[in-house]
Write an enzyme that holds these catalytic residues in place. Structure first.
Site, mmCIF file in Angstrom:
data_model
loop_
_atom_site.group_PDB
_atom_site.id
_atom_site.type_symbol
_atom_site.label_atom_id
_atom_site.label_comp_id
_atom_site.label_asym_id
_atom_site.label_seq_id
_atom_site.Cartn_x
_atom_site.Cartn_y
_atom_site.Cartn_z
ATOM 1 N N HIS A 1 38.869 27.294 42.905
ATOM 2 C CA HIS A 1 39.914 27.997 42.155
ATOM 3 C C HIS A 1 40.738 28.891 43.072
ATOM 4 C CE1 HIS A 1 37.576 31.848 42.002
ATOM 5 N NE2 HIS A 1 36.522 31.052 41.955
ATOM 6 N N ASP B 1 42.642 31.330 41.615
ATOM 7 C CA ASP B 1 42.805 32.643 40.970
ATOM 8 C C ASP B 1 41.723 33.606 41.449
ATOM 9 O OD1 ASP B 1 40.887 31.098 39.501
ATOM 10 O OD2 ASP B 1 41.075 32.460 37.794
ATOM 11 N N ASP C 1 35.581 34.727 47.430
ATOM 12 C CA ASP C 1 35.579 34.024 46.136
ATOM 13 C C ASP C 1 37.004 33.709 45.722
ATOM 14 O OD1 ASP C 1 34.929 33.032 43.649
ATOM 15 O OD2 ASP C 1 34.388 34.965 42.783
ATOM 16 N N GLU D 1 39.669 30.186 36.635
ATOM 17 C CA GLU D 1 38.207 30.184 36.683
ATOM 18 C C GLU D 1 37.678 31.557 36.346
ATOM 19 O OE1 GLU D 1 34.060 30.222 38.166
ATOM 20 O OE2 GLU D 1 35.689 31.535 38.748
ATOM 21 N N GLU D 2 38.377 32.581 36.848
ATOM 22 C CA GLU D 2 37.919 33.963 36.640
ATOM 23 C C GLU D 2 38.304 34.489 35.259
ATOM 24 O OE1 GLU D 2 35.935 35.121 38.652
ATOM 25 O OE2 GLU D 2 36.404 34.566 40.717
ATOM 26 N N GLU E 1 32.013 27.664 45.558
ATOM 27 C CA GLU E 1 31.667 29.055 45.199
ATOM 28 C C GLU E 1 30.762 29.670 46.264
ATOM 29 O OE1 GLU E 1 32.620 31.045 42.767
ATOM 30 O OE2 GLU E 1 33.880 29.563 41.764
ATOM 31 N N HIS F 1 34.314 40.067 44.102
ATOM 32 C CA HIS F 1 34.757 40.908 42.979
ATOM 33 C C HIS F 1 34.730 42.400 43.333
ATOM 34 C CE1 HIS F 1 33.971 37.636 39.655
ATOM 35 N NE2 HIS F 1 34.355 37.106 40.798
#
Ligand SMILES: [Zn+2]
Length: 382
Positions: A66, A68, A99, A132-133, A161, A350
Site C-alpha cells: 500500500h 497510503d 510501513d 490499507e490504513e 508489510e 505508525h
C-alpha cells in the site's frame, strides 16, 4: 535499473495519508512502466489502486502493498519533516519509511534485477492500494474481487508489510488471526435510585453479559496460533447524578481469533449470551458485531520454503514463521492465492520519527531478489 532508496524517498515525499494519494501511485506506475510492466489503474470510490503485470506466462508471482500512510500525529515531535525523507546517520526518516513505501521500492528494484538477469520465466505483478490504513473497503478487497471476476491467474503473493520483529529477517508471517469488533448497548428505564421498582437499571445486565463473555476460555491456541483473546475496550454509563438510575449502559469489545472460530460463530455466541443476560429484564440488549477479517493460515510448503530460504540466503539465520500481530490486506488476498508476508523491522511504524536504516532497505531488496530467483527455480519450470 531502480535505486530502492531513491524510490522510497520519492514516495515518502508524496503525503499520501489515507484516503489522499498525493501523486504516490503515479510514482509507482512510472517506475513499473519503465521496467515494462503493463499498468492498470483501478479506482474505486476516491481510492487509487494499481495492478501491474510483467509478462503473460505462468506462474504469476505477485507483490502486494500500500502507498497510503497513517497521519503524522504530533508534528512538533518529529526530529525531521515527516514527508522530507531526510537521512540522518544512514537512517531514512519519514512516514512510510517502514510501513511500507520502502518495501514497494525494494521489490520494484528486485524486479529490475530479475528481469535484466532473465530469471523471470513466468510473470511478476504488483497489487498496490491506497486504502490499507483506512477502512480498506475500496482497496485490495475490491481489486481482488475484480481480478477473480476476470479470471486473472495469480499463483502466489508476497505482502511487504514490516513483519520483522526485533532484527531484520527474524520473522515471516504465514497467516493472521481474525478480528471482530462488537458494540453492546443495554437500554433500560431511567428513574430515582430510591424507587428502583419504577426503573430498569441496565448496568447489572451489562455487567452480567460482560462477565459471561470474559470468563469463557475460547481455546488453548494451536502450534501456529496464539489462543484467541477477548478484550473489553470500553464501558460507558452516561450519568452525572448520584440519585439517578441510568437509562443506558454501553460497552465495546474486540476478539482476535484463530481458525478454531469464525467471525459468524463468535457473533452468534455473543448474541445468545446477550439474550440470556437480558432474561427477565424490562429493557433491551442490542449487540452489533463487525467482522474485520477471518483467521487464515498458509500451510508450510514449497512456497513458504522459497521465502524462508531467501531470507536465510541474506541474513544467514532462520526466520520464525508467525501469525501474531494485527490484520493486513493478506486477509483479502488469500481468496486469490497462497500469501506470505515479509518486510522490515516494524518497531517504529505508525510512530513519530518512523525510520529505517538504509542498509536494511538494501537488505530487503536483496531478500526479494533471492526470493524471485528461487521462486522461478522452484515453480517456473512447471
Ligand atoms: Zn502497512
Amino acid at each position: 535499473m531502480i535505486d530502492a532508496i531513491d524510490l522510497t524517498k520519492e514516495l515518502i515525499r508524496r503525503p499520501s495519508v489515507t484516503p489522499a494519494d498525493a501523486g504516490a501511485m503515479d510514482v509507482v506506475e512510472e517506475a513499473l512502466s519503465g521496467l515494462g510492466f503493463a499498468c492498470r489503474r483501478m479506482k474505486f470510490g476516491e481510492i487509487e489502486n494499481l495492478y501491474a503485470r510483467h509478462g503473460t506466462a505462468r506462474p504469476n508471482l505477485c507483490f502486494a502493498g500500500h502507498t497510503d500512510v497513517v497521519p503524522v500525529g504530533d508534528v512538533g515531535a518529529w526530529s525531521r519533516g515527516a514527508f522530507d525523507a531526510a537521512v540522518v546517520d544512514g537512517v531514512l526518516i519519514g512516514r512510510g519509511a517502514v510501513d511500507m513505501k520502502s518495501a514497494i521500492a525494494a521489490f520494484a528494484a528486485a524486479c529490475a534485477t530479475a528481469i535484466n538477469a532473465g530469471q523471470v520465466t513466468g510473470s511478476l505483478s504488483f497489487l498496490i492500494t491506497g486504502d490499507e490504513e483506512g477502512v480498506a473497503t475500496d482497496g485490495t478487497t475490491k481489486v481482488v474481487d475484480a481480478l477473480r471476476a476476470e479470471g486473472e491467474a495469480v499463483d502466489h503473493c508476497v505482502v511487504g508489510e514490516p513483519t520483522s520483529s526485533t532484527t531484520f529477517g527474524d520473522m515471516v508471517k504465514v497467516g493472521r488471526r481474525g478480528s471482530i469488533n462488537v458494540e453492546i448497548a443495554v437500554h433500560g428505564v431511567q428513574g430515582h435510585v430510591a424507587y428502583p421498582h419504577r426503573a430498569a437499571n441496565p448496568v447489572p445486565v451489562l455487567l452480567d453479559l460482560l462477565q459471561r463473555l470474559q470468563t469463557r476460555v475460547l481455546d488453548d491456541g494451536c502450534p501456529e496460533f496464539q489462543p484467541s483473546n477477548l478484550e473489553i475496550t470500553r464501558i460507558d454509563v452516561p450519568n452525572t447524578a448520584t440519585n439517578v438510575i441510568p437509562g443506558i449502559a454501553m460497552a465495546r469489545l474486540n476478539i482476535r481469533f484463530n481458525p478454531s472460530h469464525t467471525g459468524a460463530d463468535l457473533a452468534a455466541w455473543i448474541a445468545a449470551e446477550a439474550e440470556a443476560a437480558g432474561q427477565g429484564f424490562a429493557g433491551t440488549v442490542s449487540v452489533v458485531p463487525q467482522i474485520s477479517g477471518e483467521a487464515f493460515l498458509t500451510a508450510p510448503g514449497a512456497f513458504t520454503e522459497v521465502v524462508v530460504a531467501a531470507v536465510r540466503d541474506i541474513t544467514g539465520a532462520e526466520p520464525e514463521l508467525s501469525t501474531t500481530g494485527g490484520t493486513s490486506d493478506a486477509r483479502f488476498i488469500r481468496a486469490l492465492c497462497p500469501v506470505v508476508e515479509f518486510g522490515l523491522v516494524g518497531t517504529t511504524m505508525h510512530q513519530v520519527d518512523e525510520r529505517a536504516p538504509m542498509s536494511e532497505i538494501r537488505q530487503l531488496q536483496a531478500v526479494y531478489e533471492r526470493l524471485i530467483a528461487r521462486y522461478f527455480e522452484a515453480f517456473g519450470a512447471s
